[in-house]
Design a protein around this motif. Structure first.
Motif, PDB file in Angstrom:
ATOM      1  N   ARG A  34      -8.995  11.276 -10.027  1.00 34.87           N
ATOM      2  CA  ARG A  34      -9.958  11.948 -10.483  1.00 34.87           C
ATOM      3  C   ARG A  34     -10.233  13.258 -10.051  1.00 34.87           C
ATOM      4  NH1 ARG A  34     -13.519   6.613 -10.412  1.00 34.87           N
ATOM      5  NH2 ARG A  34     -12.695   5.518 -12.033  1.00 34.87           N
TER       6      ARG A  34
ATOM      7  N   SER B 185       0.824  -1.209   0.128  1.00 34.30           N
ATOM      8  CA  SER B 185      -0.067   0.082  -0.077  1.00 34.30           C
ATOM      9  C   SER B 185       1.026   1.117  -0.106  1.00 34.30           C
ATOM     10  CB  SER B 185      -0.911   0.008   1.145  1.00 34.30           C
ATOM     11  OG  SER B 185      -2.112  -0.974   1.099  1.00 34.30           O
TER      12      SER B 185
ATOM     13  N   THR C  23      -7.406   6.086  -6.925  1.00 36.21           N
ATOM     14  CA  THR C  23      -8.246   6.368  -8.183  1.00 36.21           C
ATOM     15  C   THR C  23      -9.256   7.545  -8.092  1.00 36.21           C
ATOM     16  OG1 THR C  23      -8.038   4.098  -9.053  1.00 36.21           O
ATOM     17  CG2 THR C  23      -9.845   5.341  -9.886  1.00 36.21           C
ATOM     18  N   ASP C  24      -9.606   7.737  -6.855  1.00 39.51           N
ATOM     19  CA  ASP C  24     -10.572   8.501  -6.532  1.00 39.51           C
ATOM     20  C   ASP C  24     -10.035   9.906  -6.397  1.00 39.51           C
ATOM     21  OD1 ASP C  24     -12.827   6.855  -6.586  1.00 39.51           O
ATOM     22  OD2 ASP C  24     -12.879   6.923  -4.340  1.00 39.51           O
TER      23      ASP C  24
ATOM     24  N   ALA D  53      -7.186  -3.347  -2.549  1.00 39.40           N
ATOM     25  CA  ALA D  53      -8.131  -2.811  -3.350  1.00 39.40           C
ATOM     26  C   ALA D  53      -8.666  -1.555  -2.658  1.00 39.40           C
ATOM     27  CB  ALA D  53      -9.233  -3.904  -3.266  1.00 39.40           C
ATOM     28  N   MET D  54      -8.700  -1.195  -1.424  1.00 43.90           N
ATOM     29  CA  MET D  54      -9.171  -0.177  -0.794  1.00 43.90           C
ATOM     30  C   MET D  54      -8.223   1.098  -1.315  1.00 43.90           C
ATOM     31  SD  MET D  54     -10.013   0.854   3.214  1.00 43.90           S
ATOM     32  CE  MET D  54      -8.625  -0.084   3.922  1.00 43.90           C
ATOM     33  N   THR D  55      -6.752   0.698  -1.214  1.00 45.08           N
ATOM     34  CA  THR D  55      -5.778   1.705  -1.706  1.00 45.08           C
ATOM     35  C   THR D  55      -5.809   2.187  -2.917  1.00 45.08           C
ATOM     36  OG1 THR D  55      -4.143   0.698   0.192  1.00 45.08           O
ATOM     37  CG2 THR D  55      -3.221   2.288  -1.568  1.00 45.08           C
ATOM     38  N   VAL D  56      -6.043   1.230  -3.911  1.00 46.00           N
ATOM     39  CA  VAL D  56      -6.347   1.363  -5.406  1.00 46.00           C
ATOM     40  C   VAL D  56      -7.453   2.361  -5.536  1.00 46.00           C
ATOM     41  CG1 VAL D  56      -6.643   0.396  -7.644  1.00 46.00           C
ATOM     42  CG2 VAL D  56      -5.099  -0.541  -5.937  1.00 46.00           C
ATOM     43  N   ARG D  57      -8.588   1.806  -5.001  1.00 35.63           N
ATOM     44  CA  ARG D  57      -9.645   2.765  -5.081  1.00 35.63           C
ATOM     45  C   ARG D  57      -9.518   4.144  -4.575  1.00 35.63           C
ATOM     46  NH1 ARG D  57     -12.325  -1.764  -3.175  1.00 35.63           N
ATOM     47  NH2 ARG D  57     -12.664  -0.601  -1.016  1.00 35.63           N
ATOM     48  N   MET D  58      -8.777   4.595  -3.489  1.00 40.66           N
ATOM     49  CA  MET D  58      -8.425   5.546  -2.799  1.00 40.66           C
ATOM     50  C   MET D  58      -7.502   6.557  -3.715  1.00 40.66           C
ATOM     51  SD  MET D  58      -5.898   7.840  -1.110  1.00 40.66           S
ATOM     52  CE  MET D  58      -4.920   6.529  -0.854  1.00 40.66           C
TER      53      MET D  58
END
Length: 75
Positions: free
Chosen positions: A73, A34, A69-70, A62-67
């Motif tokens: 953006r 992470s 990505t958000d 997955a949570m790190t990747v989502r964070m």
């Protein structure tokens, strides 16, 4: 001396040219992966991270990747 954190990492920095390919084992903890993912988001070059072996705590990765990505953006 017991192979456990805290850890000291010494580096001369991220390369300024080319593509960086890193390899990390995440079979014991996902925290290092992470941290590497978060650092790679600011890398000056394209960076690929290869996970060697088993990956534990996949939901945290997955949570790190989502964070990230958000965050990307919103910038």
């Amino acid at each position: 001396g017991n192979d456990c954190p805290p850890v000291t990492i010494t580096s001369s920095g991220w390369p300024r040219a080319g593509t960086q390919v890193l390899s990390i084992r995440a079979g014991t903890s996902s925290q290092f992966l992470s941290g590497l993912l978060m650092a790679a988001a600011f890398a000056p070059v394209e960076t690929w991270i290869r996970v060697a072996g088993e990956l534990v705590s996949e939901p945290y990765i997955a949570m790190t990747v989502r964070m990230l990505t958000d965050w990307h953006r919103s910038v």
